[in-house]
Design an enzyme around this catalytic site. Structure first.
Site, PDB file in Angstrom:
ATOM      1  N   HIS A1372     -22.287  15.555 -29.804  1.00  0.00           N
ATOM      2  CA  HIS A1372     -23.305  14.830 -30.579  1.00  0.00           C
ATOM      3  C   HIS A1372     -22.746  14.410 -31.937  1.00  0.00           C
ATOM      4  O   HIS A1372     -22.846  13.254 -32.356  1.00  0.00           O
ATOM      5  CB  HIS A1372     -24.531  15.728 -30.807  1.00  0.00           C
ATOM      6  CG  HIS A1372     -25.354  15.957 -29.588  1.00  0.00           C
ATOM      7  ND1 HIS A1372     -24.821  16.120 -28.327  1.00  0.00           N
ATOM      8  CD2 HIS A1372     -26.700  16.076 -29.433  1.00  0.00           C
ATOM      9  CE1 HIS A1372     -25.787  16.316 -27.458  1.00  0.00           C
ATOM     10  NE2 HIS A1372     -26.965  16.302 -28.107  1.00  0.00           N
ATOM     11  N   HIS A1412     -25.182  25.261 -31.190  1.00  0.00           N
ATOM     12  CA  HIS A1412     -23.744  25.238 -31.440  1.00  0.00           C
ATOM     13  C   HIS A1412     -23.432  26.192 -32.579  1.00  0.00           C
ATOM     14  O   HIS A1412     -24.266  26.417 -33.462  1.00  0.00           O
ATOM     15  CB  HIS A1412     -23.269  23.824 -31.825  1.00  0.00           C
ATOM     16  CG  HIS A1412     -22.947  22.951 -30.657  1.00  0.00           C
ATOM     17  ND1 HIS A1412     -21.896  23.178 -29.802  1.00  0.00           N
ATOM     18  CD2 HIS A1412     -23.551  21.817 -30.205  1.00  0.00           C
ATOM     19  CE1 HIS A1412     -21.865  22.240 -28.880  1.00  0.00           C
ATOM     20  NE2 HIS A1412     -22.872  21.397 -29.090  1.00  0.00           N
ATOM     21  N   ASP A1416     -18.137  24.682 -34.041  1.00  0.00           N
ATOM     22  CA  ASP A1416     -18.264  23.571 -33.101  1.00  0.00           C
ATOM     23  C   ASP A1416     -18.615  22.271 -33.829  1.00  0.00           C
ATOM     24  O   ASP A1416     -18.100  21.202 -33.520  1.00  0.00           O
ATOM     25  CB  ASP A1416     -19.369  23.868 -32.075  1.00  0.00           C
ATOM     26  CG  ASP A1416     -19.098  25.148 -31.295  1.00  0.00           C
ATOM     27  OD1 ASP A1416     -17.928  25.523 -31.188  1.00  0.00           O
ATOM     28  OD2 ASP A1416     -20.070  25.755 -30.814  1.00  0.00           O
TER      29      ASP A1416
END
Length: 1445
Positions: A1372, A1412, A1416
């Site tokens: 994302h 996450h 990350d």
């Protein structure tokens, strides 16, 4: 009274005649509805009998004929015409009324519309009385009834009673019941309560309805018969007759004088004592000029017949007469002054003043200089004609009508060929002056579009947006704050089609540079007027392209098209200015302007005020236009009442020459018109398109273009008249074409389908060059609509483009050249520049002496600008001193001379290896010296916004930013490896580009002086540049592209990123380039070579168009090898150059006057030279010149087919291994000093902070307790978002909403990344996303981490449905970074910042839901940046491979 039989017979005849005539008119005018009773006719007749009106048929007063002879009646018409031309309006209407010969319907309509009832009745009384007949009675009744009702409507009962008793009482004897009913209206609160008056509207509409009825009654009234049409007379007919009379009087003189002095018309003319010579006609040598009133048109052709005392403006006009007459008695013989010289003044200088006496038929012109009058019997005239009285001798008018072209009505574009869907209402259009099917469109919401009408493709589009809101006036900012929209009032191409202007309804004008296809760039934004900008136009006064604007603030302004500087402001209109029409006659440049009050004015490019003040027909909003050949002037306009007029003007008299019939009387909006082929007029009116032949006032034809037209459509012909663009009511444009236009469009379509040419390719910085152009396109790209009409021959021009030949200039007769006179020691010229005014050339010689040549303003050089026609003067002050640089302790062979000139030409800063000197250009005195070497200055450039700040390139490879006023170096820039040889500032980008002898370019931000980019030049294969070869830089006029000059090549770079756009490399047989520069308009590049030749290239694609060989400008001398070292271009003449030679000479070169420019634009390919287009730079790091030479040596051998044992890097390795033993002895850090370490901290603080952070975290890492294997991982992001995590955990619905929004954001990222590839054709973002997601999949699968504790899933999250996903790393975040970086590359700043903000929110949500780990997300940011960079490198490599193949 005794009545005899003849009287009875006469009475019966009168009755029958009256009864028949009135019955005819009665039924024709729908009498039963109007008069109700047939008995009224009898009553009216009886009333006329009793009034003694019809007593004698020989007295024809009742039928409109006064007892005056026919000639006397015609004389009255001539007097009316004269008074009207002289603007004696009241006198005109008084004479109309008193003579009763002409009823002026327009004056009557205006008076009725304005409610001037006393004037209405007074004017009517000259033609009829109340009781003359039924029609007259009805006319007066309607007028007085309306006056009565208006008084009642205003509640002015006293006034109503007065009107009733004085004006309406007279009708009571004819219809008493009606009078009573009218009286009863006084008792009503509102007279509309009466059934018959219930539909009475407001005053204006009631007057309009009544006016229609009155016009019908007047036209039906026999008393107005033959009085409603004014005779069709030539302009100024009375003046012409008087002039003819003076001709005859002068011819009958016994001793006619050559220049008779006629001072009065009260007595017959007679010359005095004989002077021994027979005089020419007083009209050939005009005795009297026209007598324009203040506000009349100045004569623009031949003189008129009268001359009054000079008008107040006469003195101010004398200076701009192009060819003033030199004959004596100038006040008598020259005639009135005009915007152009009188044609007969020129003829007087060419013909003998004394006509030959052996010619029995002498020609004499009339007042308009077009007619001839012969004293003896004209050839072919009959004896009866010859015996007529003198005052009616027939006069012939040769040349009166304009020559008619061979075009017919079938040549008009009337058939619909294409329909373009613009999407908003079209307000203005203009066809490209060179590319016949390129249409520019502006709309009511501020949109601007360029269409290729043949393919129906929209090539470019812009919507309304202020480019620099901070630089706008407060009035504009306030207007935009209330409503950020504006309508386009006018769009127009520049004469050569490289620029176009847009005038908006709010203050500003935008000028765009069009470079072909969809390449549209901002050029100028001008805050031009307060309020509405009504019109704009381009003009070329003094051969310099200018923009003319007008607006709501009643001003006309002239702006420089290159810089946007205001040059003139013309004020004098009393109402907002509506339109402009610039034009030129011979060498006189002028501007017509019209205002919304119907005033027309004309202006010269000076500050002397308007030369013309006249009224447009109907006092209407008017536009003006010349025919294509510039000889005929037309105007079209619409008054406030909707009455439209299209007319041709007689420029010599300032009067309407011809009024065309067929326009509506109640037009909606302002009617637009256009001209074409020197033959036709067209206007959009009444939902149709109307065509006229220029020589016929009646409509030629009409078309509705298959419907869907607005009431007053916008229209525009293309240059050849083959196509006509018409706006539609459905927000589109229809393209109408004739047969030849259809063939043109079909041929372009066929070529497009064959992939030959689809879009017009207009030079990136120049004019159009396309295969799909017509004959006139290839002849000239100047956009002047006054070119002769030439029909297109596409196939011929395509054939010409295939056989294009380079223009070679080998002989002195093929150009104009001038070697500047020089009495000083001739040594090689090292630097050369024109002064900014263009009137002088400054040179810096090898011996550090400056030479200044100045052109004087005189009869041979009226502008005082540099020219080859007149030699300049080598200027020195009276003191005799020379401007000489400091060269003490300087080796001239190693010195690099340099100078820079201030913007106002008042001082020059210069150096020749020693101190920098500041000289006064007037006195040559040294004002100051500074910066003694070492290091020595090698290049100087003034800061564009502050003359006190200069950038100084130094011998030690640094750049010093120096403030002269405070004598301080603000900052020292380092980035080059060798001496700096070029500097150029950009106003637009706010950057400094530098170049050095290391063939390196550096880009510096002016705001913080940090380096933004650095690139090395791509040295062509097989070229070995000199170790200290100079590299020069110069910005294009757009301040975005930069020309890079190296001895091996010319190149165009896009400055913001230092990306190479074009590269031009001479073929191997050519010698080295010594210098090159842009022309002043940035359309051409001039390059000089060591072999003495000069090459002229197009600035767009660096394509060679002309070569000047040394034999053309240098004397033949085998012993001397002279060649240009430097080249300079004139600041306002794009085709004039100056050369500084190695023998000390300075030459100025210009093309021949008949040519006007250097060569012709080449086709797309030229086999004589290598064109490297859009090549990426092969060298992006700091290689040494030795490594570059090795690389290109290897590459050159490979190109020639030679083989090598290995690549050049093996040679470098071998050379490197030989020096291993001395590695530390020559190590870089061994040369560091304390000052260098402090400099690192001062100039590179961010890397220093990271170095400190490295040490800190090394300490933390070695002292930190590890998290136990049984404990959950520690995550700082989880700690920071613990409260938000608890909130989402307690409210699943909120978590679902945020997850859905996050999924929408992911969709936005994906859509944008795919859009850049599929729609915009830029695959970089897509490639980087593919790299990123592939790498994420590999790493995520290789190390599969468990979900963090407390993970809050959602069915609407992406991936949708709580499916498994890789934790490392966040796709994302990475995809959002990739999209944002692409947006920033494309300068879509608002969108990029929006994505960044949403990405931050996305990070917070992912941490809060434990989707996450922090690592990350952090790696996701780095991955986005990394893979975007890798995709860019991949793209560059693929481009390089394509170019190499």
């Amino acid at each position: 009274m005794i009545v005899s039989f003849p009287d009875i017979f006469q009475l019966l005849l009168a009755f029958l005649f009256f009864l028949f005539g009135n019955l005819l008119i009665f039924f024709k005018a729908d009498g039963p509805r109007k008069l109700k009773k047939l008995s009224d006719l009898y009553f009216l007749f009886h009333h006329q009998i009793s009034s003694g009106i019809l007593l004698d048929l020989r007295n024809l007063e009742n039928f409109g004929c006064k007892k005056m002879s026919s000639l006397s009646r015609e004389l009255a018409f001539l007097i009316l015409q004269f008074l009207d031309e002289e603007k004696f309006k009241e006198t005109v209407h008084n004479l109309e009324k008193e003579s009763g010969f002409f009823f002026n319907m327009r004056y009557f309509e205006d008076a009725v519309t304005n409610g001037e009832w006393d004037d209405v009745e007074k004017y009517l009384s000259g033609f009829t009385k109340v009781d003359d007949n039924r029609y007259s009675m009805k006319i007066f009744f309607e007028i007085r009834k309306q006056k009565y009702l208006e008084a009642l409507d205003k509640r002015d009962n006293a006034k109503a009673v007065e009107i009733l008793t004085k004006d309406l009482k007279v009708f009571s004897s004819f219809n008493e019941d009606l009078f009573k009913e009218i009286t009863m209206l006084l008792t009503l609160q509102n007279f509309r309560e009466n059934d018959q008056l219930s539909k009475y509207g407001d005053t204006k509409s009631a007057r309009g309805t009544m006016l229609v009825e009155l016009k019908k009654l007047i036209e039906a009234n026999p008393l107005f018969r033959d009085k409603l049409q004014f005779p069709n007379l030539k302009n100024s007919r009375l003046r012409t007759l008087i002039n003819q009379s003076l001709n005859w009087q002068h011819q009958l003189c016994k001793n006619p004088k050559p220049n008779p002095d006629i001072k009065t018309l009260f007595v017959d003319h007679s010359c005095g004592q004989p002077n021994g010579a027979r005089a020419p006609s007083p009209v050939n040598n005009p005795l009297m000029g026209s007598m324009p009133k203040v506000g009349g048109f100045l004569p623009m052709g031949g003189p008129g017949p009268f001359q009054h005392a000079p008008a107040p403006m006469t003195a101010s006009l004398g200076g701009w007469m192009a060819n003033p007459s030199s004959v004596p008695h100038q006040a008598v013989s020259v005639g009135p002054m005009g915007l152009i010289p009188p044609s007969n003044a020129a003829s007087m200088q060419k013909r003998p003043r004394t006509p030959p006496t052996n010619n029995p038929a002498l020609d004499y012109q009339t007042a308009d200089s077009e007619h001839t009058l012969k004293r003896s019997r004209p050839f072919g005239a009959s004896e009866e004609v010859n015996n007529l009285a003198v005052n009616i001798l027939p006069v012939t008018y040769p040349g009166q009508s304009h020559s008619r072209s061979s075009y017919s009505a079938e040549d008009l574009p009337k058939n619909v060929f294409a329909h373009l869907n613009q999407g908003s209402s079209v307000k203005s259009m203009d066809f490209h002056p060179a590319y016949q099917t390129l249409l520019l469109v502006g709309t009511n919401i501020g949109d601007v579009a360029i269409w290729e009408v043949a393919s129906r493709e929209r090539l470019a589009f812009r919507n309304f947006k202020v480019w620099d809101l901070g630089g706008c006036t407060m009035a504009l900012q306030a207007s935009l704050a209330s409503e950020y929209t504006a309508s386009v009032n006018r769009v127009m191409w520049s004469p050569d089609g490289t620029l176009f202007g847009v005038a908006y309804s709010k203050h500003i004008v935008h000028i765009y540079a069009y470079h072909g296809s969809d390449d549209l760039r901002n050029h100028l934004e001008i805050d031009a007027h307060v309020g509405n900008v009504s019109d704009l136009a381009f003009s070329n006064p003094n051969k310099q392209l200018c923009i003319i604007t007008c607006g709501e603030d009643k001003a006309i302004k002239v702006w420089d098209a290159a810089s946007g500087a205001k040059q003139y402001t013309f004020e004098g209109h009393e109402a907002p200015v509506y339109s402009l029409c610039p034009h030129h006659k011979e060498n006189i440049q002028f501007i017509f302007s019209t205002a919304i009050d119907g005033k027309i004015k004309a202006w010269l490019y000076d500050n002397m005020g308007s030369r013309v003040d006249y009224d447009a027909p109907g006092h209407s909003c008017t536009t003006m236009a010349y025919s294509a050949d510039g000889t005929r002037l037309f105007s079209c306009g619409t008054s406030k009442d909707g009455e439209s007029h299209i007319v041709e003007w007689n420029e010599s008299e300032g009067a309407v020459k011809r009024t065309y019939l067929g326009l509506g009387k109640r037009s909606v909006g302002v009617v637009q018109f256009d001209t074409t082929k020197n033959r036709f007029l067209v206007a959009g009116d009444d939902f149709v398109i109307k065509y006229w032949d220029m020589d016929n006032v009646n409509l030629l034809t009409v078309t509705d273009a298959e419907g869907s037209l607005p009431a007053s459509p916008c229209i525009r012909f293309n240059k050849e008249g083959l196509l006509l663009a018409v706006s539609t009511s459905d927000n589109g444009v229809k393209i109408l074409a004739n047969a030849e236009g259809v063939r043109l469009m079909r041929s372009i379509e066929n070529r497009a389908s064959g992939s030959v040419v689809k879009r017009p390719m207009i030079n990136a910085f120049g004019a159009s060059s396309s295969a799909a152009v017509t004959s006139r396109d290839m002849i000239a790209l100047n956009g002047d609509r006054s070119l002769p009409d030439v029909k297109p021959r596409i196939s011929d021009e395509l054939e010409k483009s295939r056989i294009w030949k380079l223009t070679e200039i080998d002989e002195p007769s093929q150009l104009r050249s001038l070697r500047l006179p020089d009495s000083l020691l001739s040594v090689r010229i090292m630097r050369l520049i024109y002064t900014n005014s263009g009137g002088a050339i400054l040179a810096l010689a090898y011996n550090a002496v400056h030479k200044l040549w100045k052109w004087q303003k005189n009869e041979r050089n009226v502008t005082g600008k540099a020219t080859t026609a007149v030699p300049p003067q080598l200027w020195q002050p009276s003191s005799g001193i020379l401007m000489t640089n400091d060269i003490s302790e300087t080796n001239l062979e190693e010195a690099v001379p340099c100078f820079a000139l201030s913007k106002n030409d008042s001082y020059v800063m210069s150096a020749s290896g020693g101190k920098i000197s500041l000289f006064n250009m007037m006195t040559f005195k040294t004002m100051t010296t500074f910066m003694p070497p070492p290091p020595a200055a090698t290049f100087l450039a003034f800061h564009p916004q502050d003359n006190n700040v200069i950038a100084i390139g130094m011998e030690d490879s640094s750049i010093q930013i120096y403030n002269v006023r405070v004598d301080e170096v603000k900052i020292k820039l380092k980035g080059h490896q060798k001496r700096v040889t070029g500097l150029a500032f950009s106003n637009v980008l706010n950057v400094l580009v530098s170049s050095g002898a290391d063939a390196q370019l550096c880009l510096w931000s002016v705001d913080g002086w940090e380096m933004k980019a650095s690139k090395f030049l791509q040295i062509p294969p097989g070229c070995a540049p000199k170790p200290l070869a100079h590299t020069r830089v110069q910005f294009h006029q757009d301040q975005v592209h930069v020309l890079v000059v190296h001895e091996t090549q010319l190149a165009i770079y896009e400055a913001s990123k230092l990306d190479s756009v074009k590269q031009w490399v001479p073929r191997e047989s050519s010698s080295a380039i010594t210098d090159a520069t842009f022309s002043c308009d940035s359309q051409s590049v001039y390059a000089s070579f060591e072999n003495g030749s000069i090459c002229v290239l197009t600035a767009t694609g660096l394509k060679l168009r002309c070569r000047i060989n040394p034999a053309a400008y240098l004397p033949s001398n085998p012993s001397s090898r002279a060649y240009p070292l430097v080249i300079a271009t004139h600041p306002s003449e794009p085709n004039q150059i100056a050369l500084g030679l190695n023998d000390g000479g300075v030459h100025v070169l210009e093309p021949l006057e008949m040519e006007g420019k250097w060569g012709t634009v080449p086709p797309q390919e030229n086999d004589d030279y290598i064109f490297l287009e859009t090549l990426p730079l092969l060298v992006t790091t700091r290689f040494t010149s030795e490594s570059l030479n090795l690389f290109y040596k290897y590459r050159s051998n490979s190109v020639r087919g030679q083989t090598r044992a290995g690549p050049p890097w093996e040679d470098m390795k071998k050379k490197s291994s030989d020096s291993v033993n001395g590695l530390f002895g020559n190590a870089y850090f061994m040369k560091w000093t304390a000052e260098d370490l402090l400099g690192v901290v001062r100039h590179h603080p961010i890397p220093c902070v990271f170095a400190a952070a490295l040490l800190f975290f090394m300490g933390v890492e070695y002292t930190l307790y590890m998290v136990p294997s049984t404990a959950p991982p520690f995550d700082l992001g989880f700690v920071a978002t613990i409260s938000l995590h608890r909130l989402l955990e307690s409210r699943p619905a909120l978590n679902t909403i945020l997850a859905g929004l996050n999924t929408v954001f992911v969709g936005m990222q994906t859509a944008y990344i795919l859009w850049t590839w599929l729609i915009e054709g830029r695959p970089r973002a897509t490639i980087s996303a593919l790299f990123m997601f592939t790498c994420r999949g590999i790493l995520g699968y290789a190390t599969q981490l468990p979900l963090p504790e407390g993970f809050l899933g959602s069915g609407v999250d992406f991936p949708v449905g709580n499916v498994s996903f890789f934790l490392f790393y966040s796709g994302h975040v990475a995809a959002s970074i990739i999209a944002s970086l692409d947006m920033k590359r494309m300068q879509r700043w608002e969108l990029a910042y929006t994505f960044d903000a949403l990405n931050v929110l996305q990070v917070v949500r992912l941490l809060s839901t434990r989707g996450h780990y922090t690592i990350d997300l952090a790696v996701g940011i780095g991955a986005g940046i990394l893979f975007d960079s890798l995709a860019g490198k991949y793209e560059d490599r693929k481009k390089r491979e394509v170019c190499n193949h």
